[in-house]
Structures are given as structure tokens and as C-alpha cells.
Design a protein around this motif. Structure first.
Motif, PDB file in Angstrom:
ATOM      1  N   GLN A  88       0.833  -1.202   0.000  1.00 10.08           N
ATOM      2  CA  GLN A  88       0.000   0.000   0.000  1.00 10.08           C
ATOM      3  C   GLN A  88       0.875   1.263   0.000  1.00 10.08           C
ATOM      4  O   GLN A  88       0.613   2.210  -0.731  1.00 10.08           O
ATOM      5  N   SER A  89       1.932   1.260   0.810  1.00 11.57           N
ATOM      6  CA  SER A  89       2.850   2.403   0.847  1.00 11.57           C
ATOM      7  C   SER A  89       3.584   2.560  -0.483  1.00 11.57           C
ATOM      8  O   SER A  89       3.808   3.685  -0.942  1.00 11.57           O
ATOM      9  N   GLU A  92       1.085   4.234  -2.706  1.00  5.54           N
ATOM     10  CA  GLU A  92       0.817   5.616  -2.297  1.00  5.54           C
ATOM     11  C   GLU A  92       2.008   6.543  -2.527  1.00  5.54           C
ATOM     12  O   GLU A  92       1.846   7.663  -3.010  1.00  5.54           O
TER      13      GLU A  92
END
Length: 162
Positions: A88-89, A92
Motif C-alpha cells: 500500500q505504501s 501511495e
């Protein structure tokens, strides 16, 4: 996500020469090494790390066969604990998915909040290997050209001994 053509356009704008090798999709540095085995170059591994609270992010480049001493690197950046950033990071902060981390992922980091580190032995003069945000290609660029690229997109970097 910036694709190869966008990266090529940026490098051409900066008058940066590079070598491109196309190959089947690879998911580890070891797999990618097979396609540059006979080319004088510094095979690199790109690691995306974060601290426990996910407030600091680090893109670290080491030799592909080097194991990163996480404790040592944590000391260098004055953090207690570091870990690999989540998928997810990655999405993002760098606009990519796992397996495609590279220096060119920084083009997607509009907030400029990723810190860049090179292990000293990686920038020894040989061209370095990176994926252009696409694990079916490998690009080779000289260290000084990578530094020029980083500066042009608003990133500083540090060279450290790990």
C-alpha cells in the motif's frame, strides 16, 4: 505510474545516455542479473523502507548480492526500527507495485518525502542497473547521470557505508 516512454523523455531532456535491455518479467534482483551478466555494470537492488509509524520513507540502493543491515541503516537515519514498506505504501508513495521499485519511481513521489541513499560501493563508477518502473526492462546509467536525474526532479541523496 511513469512508463518507460515518459522516463526516456525525461532522460533525453537531460541529455542522459543509457543502455536498455528488454527481457521477460523478473521479480528479484537475482532474476534480473541473468540479463546483464556479460555487461560491465553494478547490479543493484532497490529497497523501499519505512519507520514503525510510517512517517519517514527511504529508498536505498545496494549491490544486488548485499544484504542490508537494517540496524546499521536505522542508526544512520536516527530511527529505532525500520521495516520494508507495505504494498500500500509502495502504491501511495511511489505509484508502483512490489517488484518494480527503482530510482525512476521517484517521478511519482510528488510530495518529495522519500529520502534517497546509495551504499558507497554502488556508486563506484560502473553503470548501475534499474528497472524503468517496469520489470520487463533493465536500464544502465552512470552514477553521475543518476545524480543529475535526481537533482532535476527535486531529490537530494546521500552516499553511506553500510
Amino acid at each position: 505510474m511513469n512508463d518507460y516512454s515518459q522516463i526516456k523523455t525525461e532522460l533525453d531532456r537531460l541529455d542522459i545516455q543509457f543502455q536498455l535491455i528488454e527481457h521477460p518479467a523478473v521479480f528479484t534482483a537475482e532474476e534480473a542479473d541473468k540479463y546483464v551478466a556479460n555487461i560491465p555494470c553494478m547490479r543493484t537492488k532497490s529497497l523501499f523502507l519505512t519507520d514503525k509509524k510510517k512517517t519517514s520513507y527511504y529508498l536505498v540502493f545496494v549491490k544486488d548480492d548485499q544484504r542490508l543491515d537494517m540496524k546499521r541503516f536505522a542508526q544512520i537515519v536516527d530511527k529505532k526500527h525500520l521495516k520494508f514498506a507495505s504494498d500500500q505504501s509502495l502504491l501511495e508513495k511511489l505509484g508502483i507495485k512490489s517488484g518494480s521499485v527503482s530510482i525512476f519511481s521517484l517521478l511519482n513521489n510528488e510530495t518529495k518525502d522519500v529520502q534517497v541513499y546509495f551504499e558507497k560501493s554502488v556508486v563506484s563508477g560502473l553503470p548501475l542497473t534499474f528497472h524503468p518502473n517496469d520489470n520487463t526492462k533493465t536500464m544502465l546509467l552512470k552514477p553521475e547521470d543518476l545524480f543529475k536525474f535526481l537533482k532535476s526532479i527535486g531529490f537530494s541523496y546521500q552516499i553511506v557505508e553500510l
